[in-house]
Motif scaffolding. Sequence first.
Motif, PDB file in Angstrom:
ATOM      1  N   ARG A 139       0.848  -1.173   0.000  1.00  0.00           N
ATOM      2  CA  ARG A 139       0.000   0.000   0.000  1.00  0.00           C
ATOM      3  C   ARG A 139       0.893   1.234   0.000  1.00  0.00           C
ATOM      4  O   ARG A 139       1.648   1.478   0.943  1.00  0.00           O
ATOM      5  CB  ARG A 139      -0.918   0.005   1.221  1.00  0.00           C
ATOM      6  N   ALA A 140       0.815   1.998  -1.088  1.00  0.00           N
ATOM      7  CA  ALA A 140       1.595   3.225  -1.219  1.00  0.00           C
ATOM      8  C   ALA A 140       0.670   4.411  -1.020  1.00  0.00           C
ATOM      9  O   ALA A 140      -0.419   4.463  -1.600  1.00  0.00           O
ATOM     10  CB  ALA A 140       2.247   3.290  -2.594  1.00  0.00           C
ATOM     11  N   VAL A 141       1.087   5.358  -0.197  1.00  0.00           N
ATOM     12  CA  VAL A 141       0.248   6.516   0.128  1.00  0.00           C
ATOM     13  C   VAL A 141       0.960   7.779  -0.333  1.00  0.00           C
ATOM     14  O   VAL A 141       2.113   8.037   0.045  1.00  0.00           O
ATOM     15  CB  VAL A 141      -0.048   6.598   1.639  1.00  0.00           C
ATOM     16  N   GLY A 142       0.265   8.566  -1.149  1.00  0.00           N
ATOM     17  CA  GLY A 142       0.854   9.778  -1.692  1.00  0.00           C
ATOM     18  C   GLY A 142       0.078  11.022  -1.322  1.00  0.00           C
ATOM     19  O   GLY A 142      -0.640  11.065  -0.311  1.00  0.00           O
ATOM     20  N   GLU A 143       0.218  12.036  -2.165  1.00  0.00           N
ATOM     21  CA  GLU A 143      -0.429  13.333  -1.933  1.00  0.00           C
ATOM     22  C   GLU A 143      -1.920  13.161  -1.697  1.00  0.00           C
ATOM     23  O   GLU A 143      -2.591  12.377  -2.365  1.00  0.00           O
ATOM     24  CB  GLU A 143      -0.197  14.221  -3.160  1.00  0.00           C
ATOM     25  N   GLY A 144      -2.454  13.888  -0.701  1.00  0.00           N
ATOM     26  CA  GLY A 144      -3.869  13.801  -0.395  1.00  0.00           C
ATOM     27  C   GLY A 144      -4.248  12.550   0.359  1.00  0.00           C
ATOM     28  O   GLY A 144      -5.429  12.232   0.486  1.00  0.00           O
ATOM     29  N   HIS A 145      -3.248  11.820   0.870  1.00  0.00           N
ATOM     30  CA  HIS A 145      -3.461  10.560   1.574  1.00  0.00           C
ATOM     31  C   HIS A 145      -4.247   9.567   0.712  1.00  0.00           C
ATOM     32  O   HIS A 145      -5.094   8.812   1.193  1.00  0.00           O
ATOM     33  CB  HIS A 145      -4.172  10.772   2.917  1.00  0.00           C
ATOM     34  N   ILE A 146      -3.972   9.556  -0.572  1.00  0.00           N
ATOM     35  CA  ILE A 146      -4.620   8.616  -1.482  1.00  0.00           C
ATOM     36  C   ILE A 146      -3.752   7.368  -1.599  1.00  0.00           C
ATOM     37  O   ILE A 146      -2.553   7.451  -1.870  1.00  0.00           O
ATOM     38  CB  ILE A 146      -4.857   9.256  -2.858  1.00  0.00           C
ATOM     39  N   SER A 147      -4.358   6.213  -1.370  1.00  0.00           N
ATOM     40  CA  SER A 147      -3.632   4.943  -1.397  1.00  0.00           C
ATOM     41  C   SER A 147      -3.758   4.291  -2.764  1.00  0.00           C
ATOM     42  O   SER A 147      -4.830   4.286  -3.379  1.00  0.00           O
ATOM     43  CB  SER A 147      -4.185   3.988  -0.334  1.00  0.00           C
ATOM     44  N   SER A 148      -2.662   3.702  -3.212  1.00  0.00           N
ATOM     45  CA  SER A 148      -2.642   2.924  -4.443  1.00  0.00           C
ATOM     46  C   SER A 148      -1.920   1.614  -4.163  1.00  0.00           C
ATOM     47  O   SER A 148      -1.385   1.399  -3.074  1.00  0.00           O
ATOM     48  CB  SER A 148      -1.947   3.706  -5.568  1.00  0.00           C
ATOM     49  N   VAL A 149      -1.910   0.724  -5.147  1.00  0.00           N
ATOM     50  CA  VAL A 149      -1.273  -0.585  -5.005  1.00  0.00           C
ATOM     51  C   VAL A 149       0.012  -0.605  -5.821  1.00  0.00           C
ATOM     52  O   VAL A 149      -0.016  -0.360  -7.040  1.00  0.00           O
ATOM     53  CB  VAL A 149      -2.202  -1.723  -5.479  1.00  0.00           C
ATOM     54  N   ALA A 150       1.123  -0.883  -5.148  1.00  0.00           N
ATOM     55  CA  ALA A 150       2.408  -1.055  -5.824  1.00  0.00           C
ATOM     56  C   ALA A 150       2.840  -2.515  -5.667  1.00  0.00           C
ATOM     57  O   ALA A 150       2.314  -3.249  -4.830  1.00  0.00           O
ATOM     58  CB  ALA A 150       3.457  -0.115  -5.230  1.00  0.00           C
ATOM     59  N   PHE A 151       3.811  -2.926  -6.462  1.00  0.00           N
ATOM     60  CA  PHE A 151       4.272  -4.306  -6.439  1.00  0.00           C
ATOM     61  C   PHE A 151       5.798  -4.361  -6.363  1.00  0.00           C
ATOM     62  O   PHE A 151       6.491  -3.462  -6.843  1.00  0.00           O
ATOM     63  CB  PHE A 151       3.829  -5.052  -7.705  1.00  0.00           C
TER      64      PHE A 151
END
Length: 425
Positions: A139-151
Amino acid sequence: MIDLFQHALRLHADPSRVVVRPFHLAWGGNGGNRTERIVSAVLALDAAETRAELELVLKDFEARHWQTRRVFMTRYDEIEDMLGIDGSEIGDEKRQLIGAYFCHEYSYAAAALMNPSAVPHFDQSGMPAGSQRILMSLRAVGEGHISSVAFREGIITDDNQLKLAPEPPFATATDAVGLDEETLPEGPITVYRHRDSTLSGTVIFPITAAQSKGLEDLRLVQFHHDNGDVEWLGTYTAYNGSTIQSELLRTRDFRAFDLVPMTGPAARNKGMALFPRKVGGQYMMIGRQDGENLFLLKSDTLTHWDEGQKLLVPEFPWELVQIGNCGPPIELDEGWLLLTHGVGAMRKYAIGAVLLDKRDPSKVLGRTPEPILAAADQDREGYVPNVVYTCGAIRHGETLFVPYGVADSSVAFAFIKISTLLAAM
C-alpha cells in the motif's frame, strides 16, 4: 515473543517515485471551456513556438519518466475524443504539447509505504532447490493521503535470505480502456499493465467513484479452483472519502486486473481475507463484521458475502480492544494457519496467530497467547506510531515469510519457523 529471524532490509516511503497521471479539469462549470481554451491556445502557436515550448517540458520531465512522449500522445488522444477534435491536420509536436497540459506528476509513495502481502510468483522458472520467487503487493500513500497498489518481485531462500528485484527508474500506472472523461466509472472495471512495464514498476491507482480516495490493504492469495486453474485474487478496501466497501482484484497473468465490487452485508466492512481454495464445497473468508471480533464467512460465489458466524473474540491483554485478520489463511498439514492482529493498551498493534481445523475452519485448535510480532523500541515511531501490520504471509518449506508494515511508514521482513509458531499455541 517467538524466536524469529529479522531481515536487515527495510523499505521506506520515497517521494522520488513519481508517475505521470492525467490532470483533469472538472467538466462541470467552466472546466470544459478551460479545456477548449487551452487546446485552442496551443493550436494557435506557430511551429517554432510549439517546438520551443515542448522542448522546455521535455527538458524538465523526459529524464524522469518512461516513454514521456508516448504518454503525452496517449493523453492527447483522450482529449481529442473528449472534445471531438479533427486531429488530421495537427502535427505530433502540437499533440504532445496538448497532452502535456493535461498531465501531472504524482508522487505515489511520498507519505507512506506499508501493509504488504506476499504470494508465490507466477513464474518459478530457473529457481534452484530451496528458493522461491515471490510477489508482494504494498500500500503506497501519496499526496492527499490517497492509497494505491504497488508491487515488488523478489526471491526468498531456505536460509532466510531475501533479495528484491530492483525497481526500474520509471514507474507506470495501469490504464483502463475507453473511459469517459466526464464521469468516474461505476462497478467492475479492468485495468492493464503497460506491455513494456515490469511489475515492480507498475502502480494501480483508484479509478472508480467508490475508489476515488484509495485502494487500501490488498490481501493477495494464490487461489486454486476445483478444476485445477490457478488465479491470483485479492480483497481490498475501496474508499471514496466517506464510505468504504470491499472489492476483489482478480488476475491470471498480472497483465490485466479486474477490480470487482463485492455485494452482500459482509462487503460493507473492511479487512476480508479469502481462503486459498474452497473448503467443503464453499468459498470462505475471514472478516471482521462488527469492528471488534473475527467471523467466518461462507459463500457460493466469490463476489457476494452474507454475514458469517463469530469465530474469535479478544481474549488476551495485547488484543483486548479489537482483533482482525492479517491476511489469507495458510494451509498446513495441521490445519489453517491464520495470522491476526490485536489492539491493546495505548492502541498498540501486534501480530498473533491462530490454527483452525482444516475440514471445519469454524473450530479453533490453537491460539498464541502472546504476540509473535510487536513494535520494538526502534520501530515505534512513524506516521501511525506503535503499529505492526501485515496483509499476508507466505509459506516457504517449513518457514513462514512475513513482510509487515511498521508504524504505517515502512516495510520490514521476518522469517518464522512454523514448528515453533505451532508449539507456542
